[in-house]
Design a protein around this motif. Structure first.
Motif, PDB file in Angstrom:
ATOM      1  N   LYS A  52       0.825  -1.226   0.000  1.00  0.00           N
ATOM      2  CA  LYS A  52       0.000   0.000   0.000  1.00  0.00           C
ATOM      3  C   LYS A  52       0.854   1.270   0.000  1.00  0.00           C
ATOM      4  CE  LYS A  52      -3.782  -2.474   0.467  1.00  0.00           C
ATOM      5  NZ  LYS A  52      -3.160  -3.805   0.444  1.00  0.00           N
ATOM      6  N   LEU A  53       1.969   1.238  -0.742  1.00  0.00           N
ATOM      7  CA  LEU A  53       2.865   2.403  -0.828  1.00  0.00           C
ATOM      8  C   LEU A  53       2.891   2.941  -2.246  1.00  0.00           C
ATOM      9  CD1 LEU A  53       5.126   4.257   0.430  1.00  0.00           C
ATOM     10  CD2 LEU A  53       6.741   2.589  -0.492  1.00  0.00           C
ATOM     11  N   ASP A  79       7.467   3.034  11.741  1.00  0.00           N
ATOM     12  CA  ASP A  79       6.220   2.967  10.985  1.00  0.00           C
ATOM     13  C   ASP A  79       6.314   3.949   9.811  1.00  0.00           C
ATOM     14  OD1 ASP A  79       3.517   3.456  10.111  1.00  0.00           O
ATOM     15  OD2 ASP A  79       2.864   2.472  11.959  1.00  0.00           O
ATOM     16  N   PRO A  80       5.878   3.540   8.589  1.00  0.00           N
ATOM     17  CA  PRO A  80       5.928   4.443   7.424  1.00  0.00           C
ATOM     18  C   PRO A  80       5.221   5.769   7.661  1.00  0.00           C
ATOM     19  CG  PRO A  80       5.417   2.211   6.737  1.00  0.00           C
ATOM     20  CD  PRO A  80       5.387   2.204   8.232  1.00  0.00           C
ATOM     21  N   MET A  87      -3.098   8.237   3.440  1.00  0.00           N
ATOM     22  CA  MET A  87      -4.402   8.452   2.809  1.00  0.00           C
ATOM     23  C   MET A  87      -5.297   7.253   3.113  1.00  0.00           C
ATOM     24  SD  MET A  87      -2.901   9.635  -0.885  1.00  0.00           S
ATOM     25  CE  MET A  87      -1.907   8.142  -0.960  1.00  0.00           C
ATOM     26  N   GLU A  88      -6.596   7.489   3.099  1.00  0.00           N
ATOM     27  CA  GLU A  88      -7.555   6.414   3.300  1.00  0.00           C
ATOM     28  C   GLU A  88      -8.370   6.206   2.033  1.00  0.00           C
ATOM     29  OE1 GLU A  88     -10.078   6.958   6.655  1.00  0.00           O
ATOM     30  OE2 GLU A  88      -8.566   6.283   8.112  1.00  0.00           O
ATOM     31  N   ALA A  89      -8.582   4.934   1.692  1.00  0.00           N
ATOM     32  CA  ALA A  89      -9.379   4.605   0.510  1.00  0.00           C
ATOM     33  C   ALA A  89     -10.165   3.331   0.785  1.00  0.00           C
ATOM     34  CB  ALA A  89      -8.470   4.427  -0.710  1.00  0.00           C
ATOM     35  N   GLU A  90     -11.304   3.193   0.123  1.00  0.00           N
ATOM     36  CA  GLU A  90     -12.129   2.005   0.310  1.00  0.00           C
ATOM     37  C   GLU A  90     -11.725   0.927  -0.683  1.00  0.00           C
ATOM     38  OE1 GLU A  90     -16.252   2.870   0.069  1.00  0.00           O
ATOM     39  OE2 GLU A  90     -16.318   3.989   1.961  1.00  0.00           O
ATOM     40  N   LYS A  96     -12.272   0.451   4.696  1.00  0.00           N
ATOM     41  CA  LYS A  96     -11.275   1.511   4.563  1.00  0.00           C
ATOM     42  C   LYS A  96      -9.870   0.959   4.791  1.00  0.00           C
ATOM     43  CE  LYS A  96     -14.124   5.517   5.705  1.00  0.00           C
ATOM     44  NZ  LYS A  96     -14.250   6.721   6.580  1.00  0.00           N
ATOM     45  N   GLU A  97      -8.927   1.365   3.912  1.00  0.00           N
ATOM     46  CA  GLU A  97      -7.535   0.922   4.028  1.00  0.00           C
ATOM     47  C   GLU A  97      -6.617   2.140   3.989  1.00  0.00           C
ATOM     48  OE1 GLU A  97      -7.385  -3.519   2.059  1.00  0.00           O
ATOM     49  OE2 GLU A  97      -7.036  -1.784   0.759  1.00  0.00           O
ATOM     50  N   GLU A  98      -5.525   2.052   4.685  1.00  0.00           N
ATOM     51  CA  GLU A  98      -4.540   3.142   4.685  1.00  0.00           C
ATOM     52  C   GLU A  98      -3.516   2.938   3.577  1.00  0.00           C
ATOM     53  OE1 GLU A  98      -2.773   3.342   8.547  1.00  0.00           O
ATOM     54  OE2 GLU A  98      -4.258   4.794   9.270  1.00  0.00           O
TER      55      GLU A  98
END
Length: 411
Positions: A52-53, A79-80, A87-90, A96-98
């Motif tokens: 998720k980067l 921690d990154p 950011m948060e996204a569905e 919701k995921e970071e």
């Protein structure tokens, strides 16, 4: 008047270290390895899908491997969130995921990108300096296979003047050996360097490049970007984008107060320069007894162009314009022509050839000083009719035109 062309790269020890560095790169978070030699896509996709980067504006990073090497220990220790935008996204399930993002808006990231860019530019400039002074260079011509040794500029000048193939100024090119090997490889595969079409054999390829004026490289091919200094000056922009910006600036700028200096034309036989036709003609006549003014009175503009380009080529190759004898230097050539009164043209068949419509030197200002003094109603047999390559030719019409020319010549 010097011809055209020139390049750049890294200092001896550093260059060897650069070339020996592995292109394998370990992920920021896990032990998975990726080869960055051909593409960065796989590792970037891995960052996004697995960890998720997102790395923003990757094209601005001049050395992705060193960029990743810098961040790896930091990401594994902390921690990154300590270094990245969050950011948060569905996802597809509505959960919701970071996501984390590294971008130049982060001060530490911007400093790293600038540091990598400056280091790369310094290495490239040092390599350019080394290549410019390298007298042990040796490589064959891309077209006639003649081998050139010494300064690489000699080879580029040869390809430009003898084969009308120019890649720009040699001082603007870097990693010359690798660049030439790449072009060699494409030609060996019968690939046109400009349109990049493949042909059945070398003869068809050469004819295609000549007719279509494709004796140049494709400006849209990113493969060539690493060989031009301008691409190291502003990360993320190719030389074509920078030149487009400059052209746009020139169009919008007010040039009403611009003063254009008169172009200096250079003597046919020495380095004397003048922007005044009469002064230059008088100099040529007094120093060489070559009747330059007489050319304008006796020959059409087309013939004058051929004569100037013929003389330029002979002097460039240090050959007498009358007897074609070759000498070691231009001084010895002039001495020979003076002693034997060879400052005169040979038989018309020698210089009156279509190849001399093409200038020996790029932007030869002397050609701009020529004048067509033959009256419009005079018989002119030297004009050229240009027929488009794809035009269907009526043979009957051609035969009639040839018959007319034959009658004119007999008269």
């Amino acid at each position: 008047m010097n011809p055209i062309l020139e390049p750049l790269t890294f200092p001896d020890k550093q260059v060897q270290e650069e070339s020996n560095v592995s292109t394998l790169c370990e992920c920021l978070f896990c032990s998975e390895m990726f080869d960055l030699k051909s593409s960065n896509d796989q590792i970037l996709a891995h960052f996004l899908l697995t960890h998720k980067l997102v790395v923003a504006d990757v094209k601005e990073i001049v050395d992705l491997k060193r960029y990743v090497d810098y961040w790896r220990p930091k990401f594994r220790e902390c921690d990154p969130k300590a270094y990245c935008f969050v950011m948060e996204a569905e996802n597809e399930k509505g959960e919701k995921e970071e996501y984390f993002m590294l971008a130049h808006e982060l001060p530490e990231d911007q400093n790293l990108r600038e540091k990598l860019q400056k280091e790369k530019l310094n290495l490239v400039l040092k390599q350019q300096q080394k290549e410019r002074k390298d007298e042990e260079f040796s490589h064959s011509c891309l077209f006639c296979r003649k081998i050139f040794t010494g300064n690489r500029k000699v080879l580029f000048d040869h390809m430009n003047f003898d084969h009308n193939f120019s890649v720009g100024l040699p001082d603007n090119i870097v990693f010359v050996e690798e660049f030439l090997n790449l072009l060699d490889e494409k030609l060996a595969q019968n690939i046109c360097l400009y349109c990049e079409k493949t042909f059945k054999d070398r003869t068809v390829l050469k004819e295609h490049m000549r007719k279509k004026i494709h004796k140049k490289i494709n400006p849209h091919n990113k493969e060539y970007d690493k060989f031009y200094l301008v691409n190291y000056l502003e990360p993320g922009k190719s030389w074509k984008e920078i030149m487009d910006e400059f052209d746009e600036y020139c169009q919008n700028e007010d040039w009403s107060d611009w003063f254009e200096p008169e172009t200096e034309a250079i003597c046919l036989f020495c380095d004397f320069q003048s922007s005044a036709p009469d002064v230059l003609s008088q100099h040529i006549a007094s120093h060489s007894n070559f009747d330059f003014l007489g050319l304008k009175k006796s020959f059409s503009i087309y013939q004058q162009i051929k004569i100037v380009n013929y003389v330029r080529r002979q002097v460039h190759e240090k050959k007498c314009i009358l007897c074609d004898e070759q000498f070691e230097s231009r001084d010895k050539l002039r001495e020979h022509m003076q002693n034997f009164s060879h400052f005169k043209l040979p038989d018309r068949a020698v210089w009156d050839q279509s190849q001399y419509y093409f200038p020996t030197y790029e932007n030869d200002a002397l050609l701009c000083l020529l004048e067509d003094t033959i009256p419009d109603d005079s018989t002119e047999t030297d004009q050229v009719t240009v027929i488009p390559e794809d035009t269907i030719i009526n043979l009957k019409v051609v035969e009639e035109e040839l018959l007319k020319l034959e009658l004119i010549v007999k008269k």
